[in-house]
Write a protein that holds these residues in place. Structure first.
Motif, PDB file in Angstrom:
ATOM      1  N   ASP A  73       0.824  -1.212   0.000  1.00 57.16           N
ATOM      2  CA  ASP A  73       0.000   0.000   0.000  1.00 57.16           C
ATOM      3  C   ASP A  73       0.856   1.259   0.000  1.00 57.16           C
ATOM      4  OD1 ASP A  73      -2.334  -1.427   0.029  1.00 57.16           O
ATOM      5  OD2 ASP A  73      -2.688  -1.219   2.176  1.00 57.16           O
ATOM      6  N   GLY A  74       0.338   2.322  -0.596  1.00 57.82           N
ATOM      7  CA  GLY A  74       1.052   3.586  -0.593  1.00 57.82           C
ATOM      8  C   GLY A  74       0.184   4.717  -1.103  1.00 57.82           C
ATOM      9  N   VAL A  94      -2.927  10.213  -5.541  1.00 56.06           N
ATOM     10  CA  VAL A  94      -3.447   8.852  -5.686  1.00 56.06           C
ATOM     11  C   VAL A  94      -3.029   7.987  -4.508  1.00 56.06           C
ATOM     12  CG1 VAL A  94      -3.454   8.935  -8.221  1.00 56.06           C
ATOM     13  CG2 VAL A  94      -1.408   8.117  -7.017  1.00 56.06           C
ATOM     14  N   PHE A  95      -3.728   6.849  -4.369  1.00 58.72           N
ATOM     15  CA  PHE A  95      -3.253   5.777  -3.501  1.00 58.72           C
ATOM     16  C   PHE A  95      -3.175   4.515  -4.331  1.00 58.72           C
ATOM     17  CE2 PHE A  95      -7.821   5.171  -3.114  1.00 58.72           C
ATOM     18  CZ  PHE A  95      -7.993   3.800  -2.963  1.00 58.72           C
ATOM     19  N   CYS A  96      -2.418   3.539  -3.866  1.00 53.67           N
ATOM     20  CA  CYS A  96      -2.245   2.329  -4.660  1.00 53.67           C
ATOM     21  C   CYS A  96      -2.256   1.095  -3.774  1.00 53.67           C
ATOM     22  CB  CYS A  96      -0.942   2.382  -5.466  1.00 53.67           C
ATOM     23  SG  CYS A  96       0.556   2.145  -4.465  1.00 53.67           S
ATOM     24  N   CYS A  97      -2.545  -0.009  -4.403  1.00 55.43           N
ATOM     25  CA  CYS A  97      -2.397  -1.323  -3.795  1.00 55.43           C
ATOM     26  C   CYS A  97      -1.473  -2.070  -4.756  1.00 55.43           C
ATOM     27  CB  CYS A  97      -3.760  -1.994  -3.652  1.00 55.43           C
ATOM     28  SG  CYS A  97      -3.766  -3.445  -2.595  1.00 55.43           S
ATOM     29  N   LEU A 131      -5.581   2.790   2.908  1.00 55.57           N
ATOM     30  CA  LEU A 131      -6.821   2.425   2.234  1.00 55.57           C
ATOM     31  C   LEU A 131      -6.777   1.057   1.554  1.00 55.57           C
ATOM     32  CD1 LEU A 131      -7.794   5.820   0.553  1.00 55.57           C
ATOM     33  CD2 LEU A 131      -9.029   4.665   2.385  1.00 55.57           C
ATOM     34  N   GLY A 132      -5.687   0.757   0.868  1.00 60.12           N
ATOM     35  CA  GLY A 132      -5.655  -0.397  -0.028  1.00 60.12           C
ATOM     36  C   GLY A 132      -6.032  -1.726   0.584  1.00 60.12           C
TER      37      GLY A 132
END
Length: 298
Positions: A73-74, A94-97, A131-132
């Motif tokens: 996650d980040g 943005v956020f990422c998984c 979040l991810g």
């Protein structure tokens, strides 16, 4: 004048699978390349999840090639996009998984576009990094696996952890009656604040005795670390039927953020040099109280 991207970055690098000692900060790591449908993420904050420790220890069913950068996650900014990326542009929050070799415990991470999602300004990067895995895992468990429905009764064991709190918020927003358990007073308070209808201390003998014989549950979620629901999420492939699942979860998280019922709780923030400590604490600390994150850029 357009800023030139550095060719090197600071990152946690794992060159062999093993204990905490294999995680080392390196200051001259090559910035990862991006493919046709990938995004180069300028990482601000990295999330920490139990699955990160299983991968680092070589105790996972799908392992990255060595050496690799940990961190699924980040959150941060889009730095650069591949030629066929259509959903994002440089500068986007943005956020990422991230399901790949170049994880988020680094100043830059290359991520498939399918695993990148918009981060509204209402959430911080620390919240975005939380979040991810937690929220996607909770969504997948509640709806894609358990088929939870409005009006049903849900018991969440270990609800004060990252996935548990996410499940409480999501379930209440979708009309379920939620009973959550935790093992500390602080944890019980967090679960109640997240919206649970009632909370129970699972460290007390006979804690379920307060429920009457007629109080049956339609869905039960178990959050113990050794059966953590998040371990199967990174195994989902990025093509075929599961693409629609990722898109569905991403859309639902976006809706929740905008509606205000998604609000990640941050328990502790670490520096990049403290990443080993974060990996230790996500497994061994007692009394979970939300998410652990690493502030990559100080």
């Amino acid at each position: 004048m357009k800023r030139r991207l550095s060719s090197a970055m600071k990152a946690i690098v794992v060159r062999e699978f093993g204990g905490l000692e294999v995680m080392k900060v390196e200051n001259d790591v090559a910035v990862p390349p991006i493919g046709n449908k990938q995004v180069l993420l300028k990482v601000e904050v990295s999330g920490v999840n139990p699955v990160d420790t299983y991968i680092r220890g070589g105790q996972y069913s799908r392992l990255p090639d060595l050496p690799y950068v940990p961190g699924v996650d980040g959150a941060g900014f889009v730095e650069k996009v591949g030629p066929s990326v259509t959903r994002f542009k440089p500068g986007d929050r943005v956020f990422c998984c991230n399901i790949g070799r170049w994880g988020t415990l680094a100043e830059f991470s290359s991520v498939d576009e399918s695993f990148v999602f918009p981060l509204p300004p209402s959430l911080t990067f620390q919240q975005g990094a939380a979040l991810g895995i937690p929220y996607f895992t909770a969504l997948r468990a509640l709806f894609q696996k358990a088929g939870a429905k409005h009006g049903e009764r849900l018991l969440i064991h270990g609800a004060s952890g990252a996935v548990g709190l996410a499940a409480v918020q999501i379930a209440k927003a979708h009309g379920l009656e939620v009973v959550g358990t935790a093992g500390t007073e602080a944890g019980l308070k967090l679960v109640k604040q997240a919206g649970a209808d009632s909370v129970l201390n699972h460290r007390q003998r006979g804690y379920l005795d307060s429920l009457t014989a007629g109080d049956k549950f339609d869905v039960i979620l178990e959050m113990l670390a050794n059966v953590n629901l998040g371990v199967d999420l990174p195994l989902m492939k990025s093509h075929g039927r599961t693409v629609s699942e990722w898109e569905e979860m991403g859309t639902k998280v976006d809706e929740g953020i905008k509606a205000g019922w998604i609000s990640p709780v941050i328990d502790k923030v670490y520096t990049l040099s403290q990443a080993r400590e974060a990996h230790n604490d996500i497994i061994h600390s007692t009394g979970a109280k939300g998410n652990l994150v690493v502030q990559v850029r100080e």
